[in-house]
Design an enzyme around this catalytic site. Structure first.
Site, PDB file in Angstrom:
ATOM      1  N   SER A   1      22.320  -6.750  69.617  1.00  0.00           N
ATOM      2  CA  SER A   1      22.375  -5.284  69.551  1.00  0.00           C
ATOM      3  C   SER A   1      21.034  -4.742  69.059  1.00  0.00           C
ATOM      4  O   SER A   1      20.300  -5.433  68.343  1.00  0.00           O
ATOM      5  CB  SER A   1      23.477  -4.870  68.573  1.00  0.00           C
TER       6      SER A   1
ATOM      7  N   TYR B   1      26.497  -5.648  59.705  1.00  0.00           N
ATOM      8  CA  TYR B   1      26.597  -5.728  61.172  1.00  0.00           C
ATOM      9  C   TYR B   1      25.219  -6.004  61.782  1.00  0.00           C
ATOM     10  O   TYR B   1      25.067  -6.904  62.617  1.00  0.00           O
ATOM     11  CB  TYR B   1      27.176  -4.432  61.748  1.00  0.00           C
TER      12      TYR B   1
HETATM   13  P1  NDP Z   1      35.123  -4.110  72.292  1.00  0.00           P
HETATM   14  O1  NDP Z   1      35.741  -3.789  70.978  1.00  0.00           O
HETATM   15  O2  NDP Z   1      35.582  -3.334  73.484  1.00  0.00           O
HETATM   16  O3  NDP Z   1      35.272  -5.655  72.612  1.00  0.00           O
HETATM   17  C1  NDP Z   1      35.163  -6.623  71.611  1.00  0.00           C
HETATM   18  C2  NDP Z   1      35.723  -7.926  72.121  1.00  0.00           C
HETATM   19  O4  NDP Z   1      35.559  -8.917  71.081  1.00  0.00           O
HETATM   20  C3  NDP Z   1      37.201  -7.847  72.448  1.00  0.00           C
HETATM   21  O5  NDP Z   1      37.446  -8.514  73.651  1.00  0.00           O
HETATM   22  C4  NDP Z   1      37.858  -8.556  71.290  1.00  0.00           C
HETATM   23  O6  NDP Z   1      39.036  -9.235  71.704  1.00  0.00           O
HETATM   24  C5  NDP Z   1      36.795  -9.594  70.925  1.00  0.00           C
HETATM   25  N1  NDP Z   1      36.995 -10.085  69.572  1.00  0.00           N
HETATM   26  C6  NDP Z   1      36.866  -9.399  68.407  1.00  0.00           C
HETATM   27  N2  NDP Z   1      37.220 -10.189  67.377  1.00  0.00           N
HETATM   28  C7  NDP Z   1      37.589 -11.378  67.913  1.00  0.00           C
HETATM   29  C8  NDP Z   1      38.061 -12.601  67.360  1.00  0.00           C
HETATM   30  N3  NDP Z   1      38.243 -12.765  66.038  1.00  0.00           N
HETATM   31  N4  NDP Z   1      38.339 -13.620  68.174  1.00  0.00           N
HETATM   32  C9  NDP Z   1      38.178 -13.473  69.536  1.00  0.00           C
HETATM   33  N5  NDP Z   1      37.728 -12.351  70.107  1.00  0.00           N
HETATM   34  C10 NDP Z   1      37.445 -11.319  69.299  1.00  0.00           C
HETATM   35  O7  NDP Z   1      33.558  -3.914  72.069  1.00  0.00           O
HETATM   36  P2  NDP Z   1      32.293  -4.183  73.011  1.00  0.00           P
HETATM   37  O8  NDP Z   1      32.691  -4.614  74.354  1.00  0.00           O
HETATM   38  O9  NDP Z   1      31.417  -3.007  72.881  1.00  0.00           O
HETATM   39  O10 NDP Z   1      31.602  -5.372  72.214  1.00  0.00           O
HETATM   40  C11 NDP Z   1      31.222  -6.594  72.797  1.00  0.00           C
HETATM   41  C12 NDP Z   1      29.990  -7.114  72.081  1.00  0.00           C
HETATM   42  O11 NDP Z   1      28.913  -6.221  72.317  1.00  0.00           O
HETATM   43  C13 NDP Z   1      30.139  -7.199  70.552  1.00  0.00           C
HETATM   44  O12 NDP Z   1      29.548  -8.401  70.109  1.00  0.00           O
HETATM   45  C14 NDP Z   1      29.344  -6.007  70.050  1.00  0.00           C
HETATM   46  O13 NDP Z   1      28.811  -6.230  68.762  1.00  0.00           O
HETATM   47  C15 NDP Z   1      28.257  -5.936  71.100  1.00  0.00           C
HETATM   48  N6  NDP Z   1      27.605  -4.647  71.203  1.00  0.00           N
HETATM   49  C16 NDP Z   1      28.334  -3.509  71.416  1.00  0.00           C
HETATM   50  C17 NDP Z   1      27.699  -2.285  71.476  1.00  0.00           C
HETATM   51  C18 NDP Z   1      28.440  -1.010  71.620  1.00  0.00           C
HETATM   52  O14 NDP Z   1      27.860   0.063  71.332  1.00  0.00           O
HETATM   53  N7  NDP Z   1      29.688  -1.008  72.068  1.00  0.00           N
HETATM   54  C19 NDP Z   1      26.241  -2.204  71.409  1.00  0.00           C
HETATM   55  C20 NDP Z   1      25.566  -3.452  71.172  1.00  0.00           C
HETATM   56  C21 NDP Z   1      26.239  -4.625  71.105  1.00  0.00           C
HETATM   57  P3  NDP Z   1      40.419  -9.295  70.890  1.00  0.00           P
HETATM   58  O15 NDP Z   1      40.484  -8.103  70.000  1.00  0.00           O
HETATM   59  O16 NDP Z   1      41.456  -9.300  71.964  1.00  0.00           O
HETATM   60  O17 NDP Z   1      40.354 -10.591  70.156  1.00  0.00           O
HETATM   61  C1  8X3 Z   2      26.259  -1.310  68.438  1.00  0.00           C
HETATM   62  C2  8X3 Z   2      25.127  -0.399  68.809  1.00  0.00           C
HETATM   63  O1  8X3 Z   2      23.759   1.607  68.127  1.00  0.00           O
HETATM   64  O2  8X3 Z   2      26.159   1.605  67.601  1.00  0.00           O
HETATM   65  O3  8X3 Z   2      25.785  -2.593  68.345  1.00  0.00           O
HETATM   66  O4  8X3 Z   2      24.668   0.138  66.378  1.00  0.00           O
HETATM   67  S1  8X3 Z   2      24.916   0.790  67.659  1.00  0.00           S
END
Ligand code: NDP
Ligand code: 8X3
Length: 249
Positions: free
Chosen positions: A135, A148
Site C-alpha cells: 500500500s 497498518y
Molecule cells: P477487502 O476488505 O474487500 O478484502 C480483504 C480480504 O482479506 C477479504 O477477502 C478477507 O476475507 C481477507 N482477509 C482478512 N482477514 C483475513 C484472515 N484472517 N484470513 C484470511 N483472509 C482474510 O479489502 P481490499 O480488497 O481492499 O484489500 C485487499 C488488500 O489490499 C489488503 O491487503 C489491503 O491492505 C490492500 N490494500 C487495500 C487498499 C484499499 O484502499 N482498499 C489500498 C492499498 C492496499 P475474509 O474476511 O473472508 O477472511
Molecule cells: C489503504 C490505502 O490510502 O487508505 O492501504 O491508506 S490508504
C-alpha cells in the site's frame, strides 16, 4: 494445462476481482478466505477452474496443512497473490486498542510469510511469480496508520529482499502499492460502519477493485524476462499533503 494462481483474500474486493481477471486469461484459481459463502458464490461464478479453500491467515499450521493437502491437480502453483489483509481503526497509536493492532500484524504479515515459504518449492520449480498487495501507506505516513503502514512497509521490503534471495531462480516478485480503493477495506477498518466508508470515498472517484485487478493481471501476464519491482497506483484525486506542524501558541 492452465496456470494456477493462489489468491489469499479472494472473498471480496481486490482478491475477488483479481480471481475474475486471471480466470478471464485462462488461469485456474485457488481462492482462500474465511467467509465460506463468498467462496461458494465465486465457485458458482467461475466453475471448475476455481478451488475454494476456507482458511485464516493467522493460523500458520493450517496454512501449511492446506498447501500439503492441495488436490494433486492443484499442486503446481505458478502465482501467489498475497492479498488478504486489513487495517485496524485509525486511532492515534497511544490511544489504540492493542489487540486490534496486533490482529492486523498477524493477519497482514505472519500468514503471508508462512504461505510464501510453503509455496516457494512449487513457485521455484515453475519459475512462477509472487505479487504482494502492499500500500501507499507503507511509504507515506499518515495519522492513525502507524501499525497498518508498518505492516505494508514490511510487505514491500520483504518482497524486495526476497527478490535477492531468489536471484537466478526465475521467480518474479512484485509489490503493488495502491492508494484509496473502494472495497470493504474501510468498512472493516471502521467495524462495519457503512456511513464512514461511504463518506471516505464520496465525491473523489476512488480506485476500484477492478483497477487493481488489472494491474495484477498485467504483472502476471508480462513476459518472463520482465519483473515489475514496485507499482504505486493512486486515484487521480488522491495526492500528497504537507508535513504537519504543531505549535504551542
Ligand atoms: P477487502 O476488505 O474487500 O478484502 C480483504 C480480504 O482479506 C477479504 O477477502 C478477507 O476475507 C481477507 N482477509 C482478512 N482477514 C483475513 C484472515 N484472517 N484470513 C484470511 N483472509 C482474510 O479489502 P481490499 O480488497 O481492499 O484489500 C485487499 C488488500 O489490499 C489488503 O491487503 C489491503 O491492505 C490492500 N490494500 C487495500 C487498499 C484499499 O484502499 N482498499 C489500498 C492499498 C492496499 P475474509 O474476511 O473472508 O477472511
Ligand atoms: C489503504 C490505502 O490510502 O487508505 O492501504 O491508506 S490508504
Amino acid at each position: 494445462m492452465s496456470r494456477i494462481a493462489f489468491i489469499t483474500g479472494a472473498t471480496s474486493g481486490i482478491g475477488a476481482a483479481s480471481a475474475r481477471a486471471l480466470a478471464g486469461e485462462g488461469w485456474r484459481i485457488i481462492g482462500l478466505g474465511r467467509r465460506k459463502d463468498r467462496l461458494e458464490a465465486l465457485a458458482d461464478e467461475l466453475g471448475e477452474g476455481f478451488l475454494p479453500i476456507t482458511g485464516d491467515m493467522r493460523d500458520l499450521e493450517d496454512l501449511q496443512r492446506i498447501v500439503r493437502q492441495l488436490p494433486e491437480e492443484w499442486q503446481g502453483v505458478d502465482l501467489l497473490l498475497n492479498n488478504a489483509g486489513l487495517a485496524p481503526p485509525m486511532d492515534d497509536f497511544q490511544d489504540a486498542d492493542l489487540s486490534a493492532q496486533l490482529n492486523a500484524m498477524h493477519t497482514n504479515m505472519d500468514g503471508l510469510v508462512a504461505l510464501t515459504r510453503a509455496l516457494l518449492p512449487s513457485l521455484i520449480e515453475r519459475k512462477g511469480s509472487i505479487i504482494n498487495l502492499s500500500s501507499v501507506a507503507g511509504s507515506y505516513p499518515y495519522r492513525g496508520g502507524a501499525v497498518y503502514g508498518a505492516t505494508k512497509a514490511f510487505l514491500t521490503q520483504f518482497g524486495l529482499s526476497l527478490r535477492s534471495d531468489l536471484s537466478g531462480t526465475g521467480v518474479r516478485v512484485t509489490s503493488i502499492e495502491p492508494g484509496m480503493v473502494e472495497t470493504e477495506f474501510t468498512l472493516v477498518r471502521n467495524g462495519g460502519d457503512h456511513e464512514a466508508s461511504d463518506k471516505l470515498y464520496a465525491d473523489m472517484d476512488p480506485l476500484t477493485a477492478d483497477d487493481i485487478a488489472e494491474a495484477v493481471r498485467w504483472c502476471a501476464m508480462l513476459p518472463a524476462n520482465v519483473n515489475i519491482n514496485r507499482l504505486e497506483v493512486m486515484p487521480t484525486n488522491q495526492s500528497f499533503a504537507g508535513f504537519s506542524v504543531h505549535r504551542d501558541t
